[in-house]
Design a protein around this motif. Structure first.
Motif, PDB file in Angstrom:
ATOM      1  N   GLN A 270       9.119  -3.220   3.501  1.00 45.30           N
ATOM      2  CA  GLN A 270       7.954  -3.417   4.363  1.00 45.30           C
ATOM      3  C   GLN A 270       8.121  -2.710   5.705  1.00 45.30           C
ATOM      4  O   GLN A 270       9.221  -2.596   6.233  1.00 45.30           O
ATOM      5  N   LYS A 274       3.081  -3.482   5.977  1.00 53.02           N
ATOM      6  CA  LYS A 274       2.674  -2.757   4.765  1.00 53.02           C
ATOM      7  C   LYS A 274       3.878  -2.561   3.839  1.00 53.02           C
ATOM      8  O   LYS A 274       4.980  -2.307   4.300  1.00 53.02           O
ATOM      9  N   GLN A 275       3.635  -2.673   2.546  1.00 61.08           N
ATOM     10  CA  GLN A 275       4.681  -2.506   1.553  1.00 61.08           C
ATOM     11  C   GLN A 275       4.768  -1.034   1.172  1.00 61.08           C
ATOM     12  O   GLN A 275       4.029  -0.553   0.317  1.00 61.08           O
TER      13      GLN A 275
END
Length: 519
Positions: A270, A274-275
């Motif tokens: 992450q 956001k991944q």
């Protein structure tokens, strides 16, 4: 492994030369926020938050012990950054290296390529068990052995290709034809998946597969998926034949960028909520696919540590049990024992007990004084005036040097060398350092790297009345050359050596065949 949401909103102009200490008043969404740590020494440009070591449970005294260990064992370091729980807590660069300079990473690049593989697999571009030969029918040999036919993407990732010996990047760099074809020429002696042999050839093929399946070089593929989201700018990545990023090497970036690679993994893929990397992939790269030794293009250390590791010592080390990352650039020969004798001796111990903040001041002072080389002496010789401006020519020699010239002026020496590649200049300070660019040949001493242009910090001094010694520090790499020029009557003898290399560390001495005027 802990998963701490990143807190990486700081982005201000200004050069952070050396820093220890916390973040202070930071504008977040128009309001004024303040961390628990003290005011910063300077605003960095890398977007990472700062804090004091003790505020994040790190011992300043232990960091000092690490620096003492480095000095005591004469290890060469260029820069390091230590991050824990969302904050950089200590950082330093040995002059003339600095936070804004890029640095060649060698095989640390492999772990960046592994990130691209994880993203591409997540996008359905290819699978772990796809056969390597299936991607490149145009490059296959006439006779494809059963072992070669069986080799998979997974085998490339785990360095279990079935090859008998490694292929260094230095072997392929001089080759201008297809490196994919070179890969398929290597005998696959063992059944793939059964024997670990570390080889840059395997990572190159991973990069080639990314290009084949995405239509982009690995560098371009990662631009919007990795570099831009992490705020990584100004990096350089070589391009090999067929427009393919070498994969195993060739990436140059800043120390903070290597730190971000480790932070991304420490945060389970992450970044700013956001991944970017699948969490399953982050878990997979640190698994002991070769027990106690290797994951997916990441080396395995003690106590769950895993690390991206480049030749001569470029590191991004993840300590998952302590939510910590260390990034370092060094120049130490293989077998020097740097990790065992210096790093693992003091980390993760430094994370286990943090004393009172009184040690902060001592560490901060120490970090401000880091210097790689002693200050050059402002020595002189009456010979300088005599030889200045005269060319020395050389008979045929292995280094293909045709002539050299020394032009001495106030406090400087302009060294000019002509060889089979052209005319090259290095501007040296006498008694001081002078930074510039040069095209001087260096591949034999520099792991076969031969950039068109290199940044160099050069110094020179007369060690006696007839010996002028130059030090060329190539500040975007691990390499530092010593060039000793001995004048005797109308002749000059030149010997050149390097601090670290994968093969020879000195070139044959060359002697001029005829001078300008007699000295």
């Amino acid at each position: 492994m802990q998963s701490t949401p990143p807190s990486l909103e700081l982005s201000r102009r200004g050069l952070l030369r050396l820093s220890l200490g916390g973040a202070a008043a930071i504008s977040v969404g128009g309001a004024l926020a303040r961390t628990a740590a003290t005011a910063p020494l300077a605003f960095p440009t890398d977007g990472l938050l700062r804090a004091t070591p003790e505020s994040q449970g790190v011992s300043s005294a232990a960091i000092m012990d690490f620096l003492d260990e480095v000095e005591r064992n004469a290890y060469e370091m260029h820069g390091f950054m230590l991050w824990r729980s969302g904050h950089v807590v200590a950082e330093g660069w040995w002059e003339p290296y600095g936070p804004e300079r890029i640095h060649m990473t060698h095989s640390l690049t492999k772990s960046v390529t592994a990130s691209a593989v994880g993203m591409a697999i997540a996008e359905g571009r290819f699978k772990l068990d796809d056969k390597v030969v299936s991607f490149f029918p145009e490059h296959l040999p006439a006779d494809v052995s059963a072992n070669l036919a069986a080799m998979t993407v997974r085998d490339l990732l785990t360095m279990r290709t079935g090859h008998e010996k490694m292929t260094s990047g230095s072997v392929w760099r001089p080759i201008k034809t297809s490196w994919i074809a070179e890969f398929f020429k290597i005998p696959v002696k063992f059944e793939p998946g059964t024997k670990f042999v570390y080889t840059s050839a395997a990572t190159y093929m991973l990069s080639a597969i990314i290009t084949k399946t995405t239509g982009q070089s690995t560098a371009d593929y990662l631009k919007t998926r990795f570099f831009e989201p992490l705020g990584i700018t100004g990096y350089e990545w070589d391009v090999g034949p067929e427009g393919i990023s070498p994969g195993a090497n060739g990436l140059s970036w800043k120390t903070a960028d290597a730190l971000k690679l480790g932070i991304l993994h420490a945060q389970n893929g992450q970044w700013k909520g956001k991944q970017l990397l699948p969490a399953e992939w982050v878990k997979a790269v640190q698994q002991p696919h070769t027990p106690g030794q290797y994951g997916y293009q990441w080396w395995l250390g003690p106590n769950g540590v895993y690390l991206a590791d480049g030749l001569f010592g470029q590191y991004s080390m993840v300590f998952p049990e302590h939510n910590a990352v260390i990034a370092m650039n060094c120049a130490n020969p293989s077998g020097a024992g740097f990790l065992a004798k210096a790093v693992y001796k003091h980390f993760p111990k430094a994370f286990e007990k943090a004393e009172k903040p009184a040690a902060n001041a001592k560490l901060s002072s120490r970090l401000k004084q880091l210097q790689l080389m002693p200050t050059p002496r402002a020595t002189q010789s009456p010979l300088a005036e005599t030889i200045s401006g005269h060319s020395y020519e050389f008979a045929d020699n292995t280094e293909k040097v045709r002539s050299v010239k020394f032009d001495f002026s106030e406090g400087q020496c302009r060294f000019t060398m002509e060889d089979d590649r052209g005319t090259h200049v290095v501007q040296c300070g006498v008694g001081k350092a002078v930074e510039g660019s040069t095209t001087v040949t260096g591949n034999k001493l520099h792991h076969e790297y031969q950039p068109d242009n290199m940044r160099v910090v050069a110094t020179g001094e007369w060690t006696d009345s007839r010996t002028f010694e130059m030090t060329w520090t190539f500040v975007e790499s691990a390499f530092r050359d010593k060039v000793v020029c001995r004048f005797n009557g109308p002749y000059v003898r030149i010997a050149r050596s390097v601090n670290v290399n994968s093969s020879i560390t000195s070139l044959p001495e060359i002697v001029s065949k005829k001078p300008g005027k007699a000295a």
